[in-house]
Design an enzyme around this catalytic site. Sequence first.
Site, PDB file in Angstrom:
ATOM      1  N   ASP A  95       0.834  -1.008  -0.518  1.00  0.00           N
ATOM      2  CA  ASP A  95       0.335   0.317  -0.300  1.00  0.00           C
ATOM      3  C   ASP A  95       0.917   1.686   0.343  1.00  0.00           C
ATOM      4  O   ASP A  95       1.744   1.472   0.780  1.00  0.00           O
ATOM      5  CB  ASP A  95      -0.709  -0.424   1.029  1.00  0.00           C
ATOM      6  CG  ASP A  95      -2.180   1.273   1.169  1.00  0.00           C
ATOM      7  OD1 ASP A  95      -2.102   2.036   0.780  1.00  0.00           O
ATOM      8  OD2 ASP A  95      -2.762   1.572   2.856  1.00  0.00           O
ATOM      9  N   ASP A  97       0.536   5.319  -0.064  1.00  0.00           N
ATOM     10  CA  ASP A  97      -0.257   5.870  -0.149  1.00  0.00           C
ATOM     11  C   ASP A  97       0.099   7.409  -0.069  1.00  0.00           C
ATOM     12  O   ASP A  97       1.385   8.121   0.449  1.00  0.00           O
ATOM     13  CB  ASP A  97      -0.518   5.815   1.397  1.00  0.00           C
ATOM     14  CG  ASP A  97      -2.357   6.706   1.394  1.00  0.00           C
ATOM     15  OD1 ASP A  97      -3.988   6.100   1.191  1.00  0.00           O
ATOM     16  OD2 ASP A  97      -2.762   8.412   1.395  1.00  0.00           O
ATOM     17  N   ASP A 282       3.375   1.301   3.215  1.00  0.00           N
ATOM     18  CA  ASP A 282       3.527   1.031   4.309  1.00  0.00           C
ATOM     19  C   ASP A 282       3.427   0.192   5.274  1.00  0.00           C
ATOM     20  O   ASP A 282       2.838  -1.195   4.864  1.00  0.00           O
ATOM     21  CB  ASP A 282       1.931   1.972   4.461  1.00  0.00           C
ATOM     22  CG  ASP A 282       0.671   0.850   5.933  1.00  0.00           C
ATOM     23  OD1 ASP A 282       1.782   0.474   7.291  1.00  0.00           O
ATOM     24  OD2 ASP A 282       0.355   1.559   5.698  1.00  0.00           O
TER      25      ASP A 282
END
Length: 374
Positions: A95, A97, A282
């Site tokens: 992930d 972001d 992440d």
Amino acid sequence: MLENNLKFLEETFKQYYFDHFDLIRVPDRSTEREYGYKKFNSGMSRHISLKTDKDLHLLLMTNLPSDVFCSNGYYSFPNLPMTEKDWKEADLIFDIDAKDLNLPCRKDHTCIKCTSCGEVSLLQDVCPKCKSNKLDRLSLPCQNCISGVKKEVLNLVKILTTDLRIDDKNIRISFSGNEGFHLHVTNSSYNQLGSKERGDLIDYIMFRRAIPERFGFKKNNPSRSSFPDLDDPGWSGRVAKDLFGSKSKRSKGITKIISDGYPVYRQRLEEMGKNSIGVKIDPNVTVDIHRIFRLEGSLNSKSGLAKLACENIEKFNPYTEACLIGDEPVEISANSPIEFRLKNRGFGPYTNEKISVPKYAAAYMLCKGIANLA
Ligand SMILES: [Zn+2]
Ligand SMILES: [Zn+2]
């Protein structure tokens, strides 16, 4: 969430699922996966098992979820409690972001919402209306942040395909539906890794805990020839490029590194991981082998945008392509101190105004908490 906002979003999401069944499918090996969903105003339901697209469509139509999830893990018994599921393996997921990049533009498109009085305003420490410091932060779309995230995604793909020898056919990139991108790696030799080994993989990808000896600096007896060169494969080459810039500057650079000493070099490697060459993923997502992860094609209740696969990430514009709710006019009362763009149209700023906007923009602002139905 207010009752009429909730009803509107449930109906809007249901309509989206009805119109876009083609976009939302169960992934491969569906029967071995765990599914879950959330509803607006309520918690997560998990440990659900679905066999076919039809089962999934039925779940969407009957439960009116705000968010839908599917496990990266494969189990013998996906609908049993976690300890009885019998974990077999899990896809590798990443992930990336925008919030984790902390770009300087971030403060310009983040606003605060006071949890006491509901006022929405530009980023500041206390609510300008009631002086409360209990504030939610919310970020509106920014193309600069999206470009930054795309760059990280491409760096990650490069490391996965070169250093880790993952076939790019097994890497699937998708827009998360809000401000980031997800990478799913299926059918790789990494599927069997447990949580701890995935942690080691993350250290490698983020370039954390790098040891000076590994990059040429022998503590007691430094030798010029052991420092990395720009042509070296993997991290050695990337470190050399970051340290020296070009081949011609390498010799002078090594002299400086040796005279600055071992602790300075160690510090420098650590900062390179954090600020330049390390990929900003992440870490909590990748180590979790029991996670349920947003399902491709489903809507993200933080925005009303869809999680969508990207064929060509460089060209992909999430705020047009993933904005798939209809455009019939909806009356709302909006309070957004920041402008934003959806489907190539600008919206805002609005100061507690009654306005008529296309349904996708109404859903977006309701999801963000910066508007109410009029
Ligand atoms: Zn307030
Ligand atoms: Zn930004």
